[in-house]
Design an enzyme around this catalytic site. Sequence first.
Site, mmCIF file in Angstrom:
data_model
loop_
_atom_site.group_PDB
_atom_site.id
_atom_site.type_symbol
_atom_site.label_atom_id
_atom_site.label_comp_id
_atom_site.label_asym_id
_atom_site.label_seq_id
_atom_site.Cartn_x
_atom_site.Cartn_y
_atom_site.Cartn_z
ATOM 1 N N ALA A 159 0.833 -1.202 0.000
ATOM 2 C CA ALA A 159 0.000 0.000 0.000
ATOM 3 C C ALA A 159 0.871 1.256 0.000
ATOM 4 O O ALA A 159 0.624 2.202 -0.757
ATOM 5 C CB ALA A 159 -0.932 0.007 1.207
ATOM 6 N N TYR A 160 1.899 1.272 0.825
ATOM 7 C CA TYR A 160 2.801 2.419 0.889
ATOM 8 C C TYR A 160 3.529 2.598 -0.444
ATOM 9 O O TYR A 160 3.671 3.706 -0.952
ATOM 10 C CB TYR A 160 3.805 2.216 2.015
ATOM 11 C CG TYR A 160 4.683 3.409 2.307
ATOM 12 C CD1 TYR A 160 4.219 4.469 3.081
ATOM 13 C CD2 TYR A 160 5.988 3.470 1.820
ATOM 14 C CE1 TYR A 160 5.029 5.561 3.352
ATOM 15 C CE2 TYR A 160 6.810 4.555 2.083
ATOM 16 C CZ TYR A 160 6.323 5.597 2.854
ATOM 17 O OH TYR A 160 7.136 6.676 3.111
ATOM 18 N N SER A 161 3.970 1.478 -1.029
ATOM 19 C CA SER A 161 4.661 1.505 -2.313
ATOM 20 C C SER A 161 3.764 2.060 -3.411
ATOM 21 O O SER A 161 4.168 2.926 -4.203
ATOM 22 C CB SER A 161 5.139 0.092 -2.670
ATOM 23 O OG SER A 161 5.794 0.057 -3.912
#
Length: 270
Positions: A159-161
């Site tokens: 998700a962060y990526s």
Amino acid sequence: MPAGPLDGHIALVTGASTGIGRRLAHALAARGAAVAGLARGAERLDAAMAEIGDATGSPAIAVAADVADPAAVDAAVARVVDELGPVDLLVNNAGLIDAAEVPVWAADRDQWWAVVESHIRGPQLLISAVVPAMVERGRGRVVDLASGMGTRAVPEYSAYSVGKAGQIRLTEALAASLAGTGVYAFNIAPGLVQTEMTGAMPKWRDHTEWTAPEHVVDLVCAAAEGRLDGWSGRFLRAGVDFAGALPELPVDSAARQLRLRSWGPDDPVA
């Protein structure tokens, strides 16, 4: 007190109650800017901005808001403009991280999406609330806190990526749209700074080579002061890139931007 390089500037920093955001808010205020800090938690934000104002002597106000809430963002920006004036510098720093190091299919669906939203919807809402006035005045800068995780797939933090990749592309699109307006936008990755967030990530449990926070501060302040305008729309990395050592303009028109790499000279999409 001697004039600072950002005297007369109004800066809005999201995620300003702790970590990198708080350091940036303090550094900008120390250089003479009036600073508005924005974060969800009012109590910690109030304390942080009060300390920054006392330490620097610059105006520093706390504006509690969720960056993913359109009404809250609009109200927050309206209050900043009313109390301090039009925003000259927007720093999009706020953002969430995956709750667990798991593959995409095992992640909590709602938390996964909240992470992505914080890195794309949040900056987009702030940009839409702040940038039109910058364009009208013919000056201003937007700094988006990027990440190397947005330049490659990181399966345990998908998700962060994904969110950071979207944010990097958003900055590129913004910078291209702003060409010739006197307003500039930058992707600045802080690297691995030892913060509350990175300290809670199992991936970095044994990590020892942290980026010095001062490197992040120096690069963001250089952008704020107009010393990096040739790098608008491009990716810079604190601790590796230094304002005084960068060429005025990149040689390659696609340098430090997200691009699809060809498989060879005969690749039809090259």
